[in-house]
Design an enzyme around this catalytic site. Structure first.
Site, short mmCIF file in Angstrom:
data_model
loop_
_atom_site.label_atom_id
_atom_site.label_comp_id
_atom_site.label_asym_id
_atom_site.label_seq_id
_atom_site.Cartn_x
_atom_site.Cartn_y
_atom_site.Cartn_z
N LYS A 182 -25.56 43.38 -38.57
CA LYS A 182 -24.87 43.21 -37.29
C LYS A 182 -23.62 42.34 -37.47
CE LYS A 182 -28.49 41.39 -35.20
NZ LYS A 182 -29.44 41.41 -36.33
N ARG A 184 -28.15 36.81 -49.29
CA ARG A 184 -27.10 36.51 -48.29
C ARG A 184 -26.53 35.11 -48.49
NH1 ARG A 184 -27.78 37.34 -41.98
NH2 ARG A 184 -29.62 36.06 -42.27
N ARG A 186 -28.73 30.41 -45.47
CA ARG A 186 -29.25 30.03 -44.15
C ARG A 186 -30.67 29.51 -44.26
NH1 ARG A 186 -27.81 34.57 -39.71
NH2 ARG A 186 -30.01 34.25 -39.24
P1 AP5 Z 1 -25.73 40.48 -41.81
O1 AP5 Z 1 -24.49 41.21 -41.42
O2 AP5 Z 1 -25.69 39.01 -41.93
O3 AP5 Z 1 -26.95 40.96 -40.87
P2 AP5 Z 1 -27.34 40.54 -39.39
O4 AP5 Z 1 -27.88 41.77 -38.73
O5 AP5 Z 1 -26.23 39.82 -38.72
O6 AP5 Z 1 -28.55 39.58 -39.72
P3 AP5 Z 1 -28.95 38.20 -39.05
O7 AP5 Z 1 -29.98 37.58 -39.95
O8 AP5 Z 1 -27.75 37.39 -38.71
O9 AP5 Z 1 -29.66 38.69 -37.78
P4 AP5 Z 1 -30.60 37.88 -36.92
O10 AP5 Z 1 -30.59 38.73 -35.73
O11 AP5 Z 1 -31.93 37.61 -37.46
O12 AP5 Z 1 -29.94 36.42 -36.87
P5 AP5 Z 1 -29.10 35.67 -35.77
O13 AP5 Z 1 -28.13 34.81 -36.44
O14 AP5 Z 1 -28.65 36.61 -34.73
O15 AP5 Z 1 -26.24 41.13 -43.20
C1 AP5 Z 1 -27.39 40.60 -43.86
C2 AP5 Z 1 -27.15 40.61 -45.39
O16 AP5 Z 1 -27.08 41.97 -45.83
C3 AP5 Z 1 -25.80 40.00 -45.82
O17 AP5 Z 1 -25.97 39.40 -47.08
C4 AP5 Z 1 -24.84 41.21 -45.90
O18 AP5 Z 1 -23.79 40.99 -46.83
C5 AP5 Z 1 -25.80 42.29 -46.39
N1 AP5 Z 1 -25.48 43.63 -45.89
C6 AP5 Z 1 -25.00 43.98 -44.65
N2 AP5 Z 1 -24.87 45.31 -44.56
C7 AP5 Z 1 -25.28 45.83 -45.76
C8 AP5 Z 1 -25.40 47.17 -46.29
N3 AP5 Z 1 -25.07 48.24 -45.55
N4 AP5 Z 1 -25.87 47.30 -47.55
C9 AP5 Z 1 -26.24 46.21 -48.32
N5 AP5 Z 1 -26.14 44.93 -47.88
C10 AP5 Z 1 -25.68 44.75 -46.62
O19 AP5 Z 1 -30.23 34.74 -35.11
C11 AP5 Z 1 -30.79 33.67 -35.83
C12 AP5 Z 1 -31.81 32.95 -34.95
O20 AP5 Z 1 -31.14 32.41 -33.80
C13 AP5 Z 1 -32.92 33.83 -34.38
O21 AP5 Z 1 -34.00 33.96 -35.28
C14 AP5 Z 1 -33.29 33.05 -33.12
O22 AP5 Z 1 -34.08 31.93 -33.43
C15 AP5 Z 1 -31.94 32.56 -32.64
N6 AP5 Z 1 -31.28 33.50 -31.72
C16 AP5 Z 1 -30.09 34.14 -31.91
N7 AP5 Z 1 -29.79 34.92 -30.86
C17 AP5 Z 1 -30.82 34.78 -29.98
C18 AP5 Z 1 -31.11 35.35 -28.71
N8 AP5 Z 1 -30.27 36.23 -28.12
N9 AP5 Z 1 -32.26 35.00 -28.10
C19 AP5 Z 1 -33.12 34.11 -28.66
N10 AP5 Z 1 -32.91 33.53 -29.86
C20 AP5 Z 1 -31.76 33.87 -30.52
MG MG Z 2 -25.94 37.85 -37.99
#
Ligand code: AP5
Ligand code: MG
Length: 215
Positions: free
Chosen positions: A13, A127, A160
């Site tokens: 994402k 990552r 992270r």
């Molecule tokens: P990346 O692009 O970083 O993936 P992502 O989908 O953004 O993954 P996140 O871990 O950020 O998602 P998340 O939803 O768990 O975390 P968030 O920060 O939102 O890609 C991942 C890796 O793969 C990278 O190394 C990239 O280079 C690689 N990659 C990408 N595409 C690729 C491909 N096609 N092929 C190979 N490699 C690839 O949330 C974190 C925490 O915050 C949550 O757990 C929660 O506690 C809290 N939080 C955030 N938002 C909310 C909400 N709305 N409500 C409640 N809690 C929330």
């Molecule tokens: Mg993310």
């Protein structure tokens, strides 16, 4: 363009949101990045959120909705935005509907990036992120020009706190239980564009672009 990016942790994402934001000239709004900024600054929201985040649990809906209510009314949101990681639960999606109606906005598309769980666990170990900008790398699939260093700022990259394998598995189970039902929620509004996220980053980008071109 007002777009939601939906998908499991590690679906790409953040990676794809940056491309979309640049191509449409709209802000990328990542609730995860906003929360990590609050944790870093030790704000009251950050202190409350940190415990949930480090365990792989979701931060309570009302805290997220309050944060987004302020963010979506900032000037840069007038012509659109890409929401990365929000909404994440049915109550958040319903809260977003109420908020959007109150500011006379409507959604154009929900991009659903689909990737199998075992692929995700493998990706997350590699990552690396630049905390201030949210820029994302992968030691294997998308390495920075210089190991451990952000291409743009020259600052250090970090692993992270929630990318340990056990926490990633917990986040995946939370996704399946709490977030996946949103695919049905938005299908009923005819907004979904389903994308195969298990292909090269460039190919995912092309598939998203052609889906959004049809909107
Ligand atoms: P990346 O692009 O970083 O993936 P992502 O989908 O953004 O993954 P996140 O871990 O950020 O998602 P998340 O939803 O768990 O975390 P968030 O920060 O939102 O890609 C991942 C890796 O793969 C990278 O190394 C990239 O280079 C690689 N990659 C990408 N595409 C690729 C491909 N096609 N092929 C190979 N490699 C690839 O949330 C974190 C925490 O915050 C949550 O757990 C929660 O506690 C809290 N939080 C955030 N938002 C909310 C909400 N709305 N409500 C409640 N809690 C929330
Ligand atoms: Mg993310």
């Amino acid at each position: 363009m007002k777009i939601i990016l939906l998908g499991p942790p590690g679906a790409g994402k953040g990676t794809q949101a940056t491309f979309i934001a640049n191509s449409y000239g709209i802000p990328q709004i990542s609730t995860g990045d906003m929360l990590r900024e609050n944790v870093k600054n030790k704000s009251s929201l950050g202190i409350e959120a940190q415990g949930y985040m480090n365990k792989g649990n979701l931060v309570p809906d009302q805290l997220i909705l309050d944060m987004m209510k302020n963010r979506l009314q900032e000037d840069d949101c007038a012509s659109g935005y890409i929401l990365d990681g929000f909404p994440r639960t049915i109550p958040q999606a319903k809260g977003l509907d109420v908020l959007l109606a109150s500011i006379d906005h409507s959604l154009n598309a929900v991009v659903v990036i689909q990737v199998p769980d075992d692929v995700i666990v493998n990706r997350m170990g590699g990552r690396r992120v630049h905390l201030d900008s949210g820029r994302v790398y992968n030691v294997e699939y998308n390495p920075p020009k210089k190991e451990g260093i952000d291409d743009v700022s020259g600052e250090s990259l970090i692993v992270r706190e929630d990318d340990k394998e056990a926490t990633v598995r917990k986040r995946l189970s939370v996704y399946h239980e709490m977030t996946k039902p949103l695919i049905e929620f938005y299908a009923s509004k005819n907004l979904n564009a389903k994308i195969n996220g298990n292909q090269l980053i460039n190919s995912v980008q092309k598939e998203i672009k052609s889906a959004l071109d049809k909107v």
